[in-house]
Design a protein around this motif. Structure first.
Motif, PDB file in Angstrom:
ATOM      1  N   ALA A  43       0.857  -1.191   0.000  1.00 13.99           N
ATOM      2  CA  ALA A  43       0.000   0.000   0.000  1.00 13.99           C
ATOM      3  C   ALA A  43       0.887   1.233   0.000  1.00 13.99           C
ATOM      4  CB  ALA A  43      -0.907   0.011   1.235  1.00 13.99           C
ATOM      5  N   PRO A  44       0.484   2.276  -0.739  1.00 12.83           N
ATOM      6  CA  PRO A  44       1.269   3.517  -0.713  1.00 12.83           C
ATOM      7  C   PRO A  44       1.069   4.255   0.601  1.00 12.83           C
ATOM      8  CG  PRO A  44      -0.718   3.826  -2.024  1.00 12.83           C
ATOM      9  CD  PRO A  44      -0.692   2.371  -1.630  1.00 12.83           C
ATOM     10  N   VAL A  45       2.115   4.897   1.068  1.00 15.77           N
ATOM     11  CA  VAL A  45       2.041   5.762   2.246  1.00 15.77           C
ATOM     12  C   VAL A  45       1.869   7.182   1.717  1.00 15.77           C
ATOM     13  CG1 VAL A  45       3.244   6.591   4.297  1.00 15.77           C
ATOM     14  CG2 VAL A  45       3.492   4.207   3.575  1.00 15.77           C
ATOM     15  N   GLY A  64       6.013   6.839   0.396  1.00 11.85           N
ATOM     16  CA  GLY A  64       6.651   5.573   0.716  1.00 11.85           C
ATOM     17  C   GLY A  64       5.709   4.424   0.428  1.00 11.85           C
ATOM     18  N   TYR A  65       6.135   3.209   0.806  1.00  7.33           N
ATOM     19  CA  TYR A  65       5.357   2.007   0.503  1.00  7.33           C
ATOM     20  C   TYR A  65       5.478   1.040   1.674  1.00  7.33           C
ATOM     21  CZ  TYR A  65       6.077   4.119  -4.050  1.00  7.33           C
ATOM     22  OH  TYR A  65       6.133   5.028  -5.080  1.00  7.33           O
ATOM     23  N   LEU A  66       4.328   0.523   2.105  1.00  5.46           N
ATOM     24  CA  LEU A  66       4.289  -0.474   3.182  1.00  5.46           C
ATOM     25  C   LEU A  66       3.996  -1.834   2.576  1.00  5.46           C
ATOM     26  CD1 LEU A  66       4.240  -1.141   6.252  1.00  5.46           C
ATOM     27  CD2 LEU A  66       1.768  -0.795   6.141  1.00  5.46           C
ATOM     28  N   SER A  67       4.821  -2.817   2.904  1.00  2.25           N
ATOM     29  CA  SER A  67       4.641  -4.175   2.373  1.00  2.25           C
ATOM     30  C   SER A  67       4.502  -5.172   3.515  1.00  2.25           C
ATOM     31  CB  SER A  67       5.837  -4.577   1.495  1.00  2.25           C
ATOM     32  OG  SER A  67       5.946  -3.733   0.372  1.00  2.25           O
ATOM     33  N   ILE A  68       3.536  -6.073   3.369  1.00  2.00           N
ATOM     34  CA  ILE A  68       3.381  -7.216   4.274  1.00  2.00           C
ATOM     35  C   ILE A  68       3.628  -8.463   3.440  1.00  2.00           C
ATOM     36  CG2 ILE A  68       1.783  -8.536   5.709  1.00  2.00           C
ATOM     37  CD1 ILE A  68       0.476  -5.926   6.506  1.00  2.00           C
ATOM     38  N   ILE A  69       4.619  -9.250   3.835  1.00  2.00           N
ATOM     39  CA  ILE A  69       5.110 -10.355   3.002  1.00  2.00           C
ATOM     40  C   ILE A  69       4.840 -11.679   3.697  1.00  2.00           C
ATOM     41  CG2 ILE A  69       7.165 -11.338   1.908  1.00  2.00           C
ATOM     42  CD1 ILE A  69       8.257  -8.310   2.218  1.00  2.00           C
TER      43      ILE A  69
END
Length: 548
Positions: free
Chosen positions: A239-241, A249-254
């Motif tokens: 998701a974009p911050v 910025g960008y938040l990633s859940i992996i």
């Protein structure tokens, strides 16, 4: 037997959707897919022999109240296993012996902080069991509230990311707009392949195409995107911050492809919003600090700062003021210029990536970005020139259509020398603008440049260059040789043959052969000082004529 209206929910879903976000898994992490039919609260001081509990209930162990407890935690684990509970959640500490008993009996054990109301947890779990959709909506609000509270308590980005990792049991990473990682939390299952994951995440082209334009990410719907990674079975939610309508910025859940669920999506969506608040707050702090730093440096250049105050202010900015420094001044050249903010951002990025110690500030009125570089004491000029060349290379790479001018001042051994170093750097930068060169110019090299530029007869300068270097340049053209390059390296290394050979990456014998060929072709004696002076001047004139 399932209660009327209840849906089959797993222990993991109860953990994610109903238990407090701070809940920890103490034992049985691989057993969380067990279904939960209902929940029961047990008080350690009560008589549990008369308790009626059906199979697959999640048992909540309340904190111990004033009466002495009748049952230890190991006994409670045995009882829960005997009634075939799906899992047990303790409010408070659990002994190692109880955890060993739970492991032996394949019973998942969760830990909930003791400062929560056990009946509220029970109510939330029941709400999930009878109305999953409603609880998901309530949980979304709770997730956002708890994450933003972390920011409001000034616990920082690291704690935000850690909270999301605890809730999702996935790897979580936050990148800035240039995909430099700001914080991350890795799960054990990804440790061995994290380098591959990180390599993929840091490439701009690997972002989903919807996120490429930072000024349009606010239009992305849904706000969380799923993306498969080029690693078998691994995917991410990203998701974009967004702050002020622009992606910062960008938040990633992996996680594993089949394991990323709606709660992970909620965490990603609301986590990005919480990260936006944190980034905006940090930006405000940075801007305030930058203004204070700029005011201090402006006063320093006016001579309005004592040695003691400079050292004290340097401690505030985490900078050692008593080190050897060299001033850099950078400015865009030409009519159509990018903003100074872009120039400053690039400079700061390089300084951070190289772990350099420097003070940077923007002088808007003068159109300058100024850097005071804490350089090497024994070899200050070469180290600072290396950093300034890194600025030039990166700016040319990022902005190939624009031109830059960079000037370096003299070495300042103490704070009193900063003013003159800055003035020298401005002079060197102005000459770089005049010469229309992106190469950084050091004030100590300007004397010969200024002398040559003051000579108005360009034809005579060109004739001198041709008379001195003509045969060597002709030989290079005919034989595709590198004799001019060899001469330039020879003078750069101050006539040191070993250093020259090393800089050219050739054997010393190869260098000696080339130097002999230069003497033969040009009919000169390189041992004569006058000859060396003429060659060095001719090389400088050749470079200046090419630039102007």
């Amino acid at each position: 037997m399932k209660r009327p209206g209840a849906q089959e929910i797993t222990v993991e879903e109860v953990r994610k959707l109903a238990l407090p976000l701070s809940t920890y898994i103490l034992s049985g992490e691989g057993l969380l897919d067990r279904p939960v039919t209902w929940t029961t609260v047990i008080h350690p001081e009560d008589d549990i022999s008369s308790k009626q509990v059906q199979k697959r209930e999640l048992v909540l162990i309340a904190p111990v109240n004033n009466p002495p407890k009748a049952h230890g935690d190991t006994e409670l684990i045995q009882w829960c296993a005997g009634v075939q509970a799906s899992a047990v959640a303790f409010c408070g500490a659990v002994s190692p012996s109880a955890l060993a008993e739970a492991k032996a009996r394949n019973l998942p054990v969760l830990n909930v902080t003791s400062n929560v109301r056990i009946r509220e947890i029970e109510k939330t779990i029941i709400g999930l069991l009878v109305n999953r959709k409603g609880q998901v909506e309530r949980r979304a609000i709770q997730i956002y509230r708890q994450l933003t509270q972390i920011s409001s308590r000034n616990e920082g980005m690291d704690e935000l990311i850690a909270a999301m990792a605890r809730l999702t049991k996935k790897a979580v990473v936050i990148h800035d707009k240039r995909l430099h990682p700001l914080s991350h939390k890795i799960q054990p299952e990804f440790v061995d392949i994290w380098d591959d994951i990180e390599f993929f995440l840091k490439k701009q082209d690997n972002l989903p195409v919807e996120l490429h334009d930072r000024h349009r990410v606010v239009e992305v719907d849904p706000p969380v995107l799923m993306q498969a990674l080029p690693i078998s079975g691994v995917a991410r939610l990203v998701a974009p911050v967004i702050t002020k309508g622009v992606g910062r910025g960008y938040l990633s859940i992996i996680g594993r492809e089949g394991d990323l669920d709606e709660i992970d999506q909620l965490v990603c969506e609301h986590g990005a919003a919480a990260c936006a608040l944190e980034m905006a707050k940090q930006k405000a702090v940075n801007e305030t600090e930058k203004r204070l730093r700029g005011t201090f440096l402006d006063r320093l250049l006016l001579g309005d700062v004592s040695q003691q105050e400079a050292v004290r202010q340097g401690e505030r900015f985490n900078h050692e003021m008593t080190q050897t420094h060299i001033a850099f001044v950078l400015s865009w050249r030409g009519e159509n210029r990018p903003s100074l903010r872009r120039l400053e951002t690039t400079v700061n990025t390089i300084i951070t990536s190289r772990s350099c110690s420097a003070l940077v500030w923007t002088r808007e009125k003068e159109g300058q970005v100024v850097v005071f570089h804490a350089t090497d004491y024994s070899d200050p000029v070469d180290q600072s020139m290396e950093l300034s060349n890194a600025f030039s290379r990166e700016l040319n790479r990022q902005y190939p259509q624009y031109r830059i001018a960079i000037g370096l001042g003299q070495v300042a051994r103490d704070i009193n020398g900063w003013r003159s170093s800055y003035r020298d750097a401005v002079q060197a930068m102005e000459l770089a603008e005049r010469l229309k060169t992106d190469s950084p110019l050091y004030i100590g090299d300007l004397g010969v440049y200024q002398l040559i530029l003051s000579l108005s007869d360009r034809d005579k300068l060109s004739d001198f260059c041709e008379d001195t270097l003509g045969p060597i340049m002709d030989y290079d053209m005919r034989q595709n040789a590198d004799l001019i390059k060899t001469l330039e390296a020879f003078f750069t290394c101050h006539g040191n043959l070993s250093q020259t050979a090393e800089s050219l990456i050739v054997h010393r014998n190869t260098l000696l052969y080339r130097m002999n060929r230069i003497s033969e072709i040009a009919g000169i004696d390189l041992n004569r000082p006058e000859t060396r002076l003429a060659l060095h001047l001719a090389l400088t004139i050749r470079r200046l004529l090419a630039l102007s």
